[in-house]
Design a protein around this motif. Structure first.
Motif: not given
Length: 376
Positions: A220-231, A242-250, A252-260
């Motif tokens: 699932d390329p839109t799995n925001s939590r997977a991107y967050f954990l990777k970050a 790389e961390a910033v890139n993955n936080y940005q994707l997290a 992007k796919y969950n615009p309510y993810l405050t911590q990202a």
């Protein structure tokens, strides 16, 4: 579509001049609009210019159902009630555990709602229905240590994870090939937080963990939590870009993810020296959580470094409006007033002397500094 003419027959005749065919047409348009509201239009083929209706994968486990169809055919599974109708349609002739057709006997519905009431009841239902897999959403009613209680590794293995759903498969000799091909050994999406991952990662397993995250994102390329954990893991091993890139994707796919958003801003400010981009993510964080203290404090320090004293004070004062005894805000106001030689500095020092018990051990020197400034 069958409902349209039936609906027309029950309409009050308020406009006798409107023909029945016209009313049916209006009804068809109404039902089509309702369908479009619940179903997401998708372009089936970019070469053939037509549009068909597809199922909204934000509401229904489209990818997980495909995984079941490919890997778990003929196995008895559990599903949550609200997905039953969709699964009954997409997995036919495979039987669902519960869906909206079971009107006369509501036992499966009651059991599906109570399955996680206790471990003993869970095991009872697994045995009663000979369940081999469970398709679940990712909101397990806030049960602490949910996975370790109900899905111990010796009995169940996580074999699928996307942004919406997870699938656990029972450990049996027959299921072993599926487990070996698809299991997640290190990722536990139903476990609260991500401390378990930070504490468990080491040189011996880090590549395996990243491989599991990569596989989850492939599912699932839109799995925001997977991107967050990777970050989070990239940040731990100091790969900040790389961390910033993955936080940005997290985000992007969950615009309510405050911590990202906050973590992205923090790295951009403190590690990558990009205050403009950091400011953008901090402001996004405050839109979601207006009282996020650390964000307001970081913004104030960012503006202080740019000699924007007005904004610096504004955000520090915002912190104090929410919590008047916030030490970080008081401390940074002192540093600001020192820099601009403000007459407010003495009042800031007085607060320190009147609230010495609130000064952290690492900042006790500010007390002596206040005494000297006030000749106490």
């Amino acid at each position: 579509m069958i409902a349209a003419p039936i609906y027309v027959n029950h309409l009050p005749i308020r406009f006798p001049t409107i023909k029945r065919k016209t009313l049916i047409g209006i009804s068809y348009a109404f039902f089509l609009a309702a369908a479009l509201f619940f179903l997401k239009p998708q372009l089936i083929d970019t070469k053939v210019k037509h549009i068909a209706l597809g199922t909204n994968s934000d509401l229904y486990p489209v990818k997980a159902a495909r995984f079941i169809k490919d890997n778990l055919q003929k196995k008895r599974g559990f599903n949550v009630y609200r997905w039953g109708g969709y699964l009954n349609w997409i997995l036919y002739p495979q039987q669902t555990f519960v869906d909206g057709r079971q009107l006369e006997d509501n036992t499966p519905f009651i059991e599906s709602e109570k399955i996680f009431e206790s471990v003993s009841y869970f095991n009872k239902l697994v045995d009663k229905y000979q369940l081999e897999y469970l398709l679940l959403d990712q909101l397990p009613a806030g049960i602490e240590q949910y996975e370790s209680r109900f899905f111990p590794a010796e009995k169940w293995r996580l074999i699928y994870w996307d942004k919406l759903a997870v699938i656990y498969l029972k450990v049996t000799l027959q299921n072993q090939p599926i487990i070996e091909a698809h299991q997640f050994n290190y990722l536990h999406p139903l476990q609260p937080g991500y401390d378990y991952l930070l504490e468990g990662v080491n040189e011996n397993n880090s590549e395996a963990i990243f491989a599991e995250l990569k596989r989850s994102i492939a599912l699932d390329p839109t799995n925001s939590r997977a991107y967050f954990l990777k970050a989070v893991l990239e940040e731990k091993r100091k790969k900040f870009s790389e961390a910033v890139n993955n936080y940005q994707l997290a985000f992007k796919y969950n615009p309510y993810l405050t911590q990202a958003a906050f973590n992205c801003g923090k790295i951009l400010q403190t590690k990558l020296n990009d205050p403009s981009a950091a400011e953008e993510y901090y402001l996004q964080t405050l839109k979601l959580q207006p009282t996020h203290f650390q964000t307001m404090n970081n913004l104030a320090l960012l503006y202080l470094s740019q000699d924007d004293y007005e904004k610096t004070e504004r955000y520090l004062q915002k912190m104090l409006k929410v919590k008047s005894d916030n030490f970080a805000a008081r401390y940074n106001l002192i540093r600001l007033y020192q820099k601009i030689n403000s007459p407010k500095l003495k009042d800031a020092y007085r607060w320190i002397l009147e609230n010495q018990q609130k000064v952290p051990a690492t900042k006790k020197q500010i007390i002596n500094e206040a005494k000297q400034a006030l000749d106490v």
